[in-house]
Design a protein around this motif. Sequence first.
Motif, mmCIF file in Angstrom:
data_model
loop_
_atom_site.group_PDB
_atom_site.id
_atom_site.type_symbol
_atom_site.label_atom_id
_atom_site.label_comp_id
_atom_site.label_asym_id
_atom_site.label_seq_id
_atom_site.Cartn_x
_atom_site.Cartn_y
_atom_site.Cartn_z
ATOM 1 N N TYR A 241 0.835 -1.202 0.000
ATOM 2 C CA TYR A 241 0.000 0.000 0.000
ATOM 3 C C TYR A 241 0.870 1.253 0.000
ATOM 4 O O TYR A 241 0.589 2.209 -0.705
ATOM 5 N N ILE A 242 1.948 1.239 0.760
ATOM 6 C CA ILE A 242 2.848 2.394 0.824
ATOM 7 C C ILE A 242 3.529 2.598 -0.529
ATOM 8 O O ILE A 242 3.739 3.726 -0.950
ATOM 9 N N LYS A 243 3.851 1.528 -1.231
ATOM 10 C CA LYS A 243 4.444 1.674 -2.563
ATOM 11 C C LYS A 243 3.455 2.316 -3.530
ATOM 12 O O LYS A 243 3.827 3.127 -4.363
ATOM 13 N N LYS A 244 2.199 1.968 -3.407
ATOM 14 C CA LYS A 244 1.170 2.528 -4.293
ATOM 15 C C LYS A 244 0.818 3.955 -3.896
ATOM 16 O O LYS A 244 0.544 4.793 -4.739
ATOM 17 N N HIS A 245 0.799 4.229 -2.587
ATOM 18 C CA HIS A 245 0.436 5.543 -2.060
ATOM 19 C C HIS A 245 1.513 6.029 -1.088
ATOM 20 O O HIS A 245 1.284 6.096 0.118
ATOM 21 N N ARG B 39 -6.486 6.616 3.652
ATOM 22 C CA ARG B 39 -5.587 5.918 4.564
ATOM 23 C C ARG B 39 -5.693 4.416 4.295
ATOM 24 O O ARG B 39 -6.754 3.906 3.966
ATOM 25 N N PHE B 40 -4.588 3.725 4.486
ATOM 26 C CA PHE B 40 -4.580 2.276 4.328
ATOM 27 C C PHE B 40 -5.652 1.642 5.202
ATOM 28 O O PHE B 40 -6.430 0.804 4.755
ATOM 29 N N THR B 41 -5.716 2.075 6.460
ATOM 30 C CA THR B 41 -6.658 1.454 7.388
ATOM 31 C C THR B 41 -8.103 1.740 6.998
ATOM 32 O O THR B 41 -8.965 0.883 7.126
ATOM 33 N N ARG C 291 -5.154 -1.808 14.753
ATOM 34 C CA ARG C 291 -4.525 -2.713 15.737
ATOM 35 C C ARG C 291 -3.755 -3.818 15.031
ATOM 36 O O ARG C 291 -2.639 -4.154 15.425
ATOM 37 N N ASP C 292 -4.345 -4.402 13.998
ATOM 38 C CA ASP C 292 -3.659 -5.461 13.256
ATOM 39 C C ASP C 292 -2.354 -4.950 12.651
ATOM 40 O O ASP C 292 -1.321 -5.620 12.706
ATOM 41 N N ALA C 293 -2.401 -3.762 12.067
ATOM 42 C CA ALA C 293 -1.204 -3.186 11.452
ATOM 43 C C ALA C 293 -0.140 -2.890 12.504
ATOM 44 O O ALA C 293 1.049 -3.149 12.288
ATOM 45 N N GLU C 294 -0.560 -2.388 13.658
ATOM 46 C CA GLU C 294 0.387 -2.095 14.728
ATOM 47 C C GLU C 294 1.050 -3.365 15.235
ATOM 48 O O GLU C 294 2.260 -3.403 15.487
ATOM 49 N N ARG C 295 0.264 -4.433 15.380
ATOM 50 C CA ARG C 295 0.838 -5.722 15.799
ATOM 51 C C ARG C 295 1.920 -6.161 14.826
ATOM 52 O O ARG C 295 2.995 -6.600 15.234
ATOM 53 N N GLY C 296 1.610 -6.073 13.550
ATOM 54 C CA GLY C 296 2.561 -6.518 12.540
ATOM 55 C C GLY C 296 3.862 -5.743 12.564
ATOM 56 O O GLY C 296 4.922 -6.288 12.259
#
Length: 82
Positions: A3-7, A29-31, A47-52
């Motif tokens: 997602y960061i590569k695309k945006h 935003r991605f989320t 939360r899922d993204a933060e865990r990762g």
Amino acid sequence: MLYIKKHPETANGANQHDSLRQNGEASPRFTKETADRTGRAERNIQRDAERGEKVCPEALDLIRGTDLDKGTYLDNRTVRYP
């Protein structure tokens, strides 16, 4: 992260105002985009993204497939290092 590569303008610390000047609209935003597509709450996606981002690959390999491999368990624990 794909997602960061695309945006790239949505990356933490990126100047999001430049993208507004270039194309006239902000990238979602991605989320937010993920929540909209999956029907889950945005906070759950956050939360899922933060865990990762917090769990190192070696730790994931050790806990994969165990009771420790649950997000709620990880959210409620503080890891202390010697």
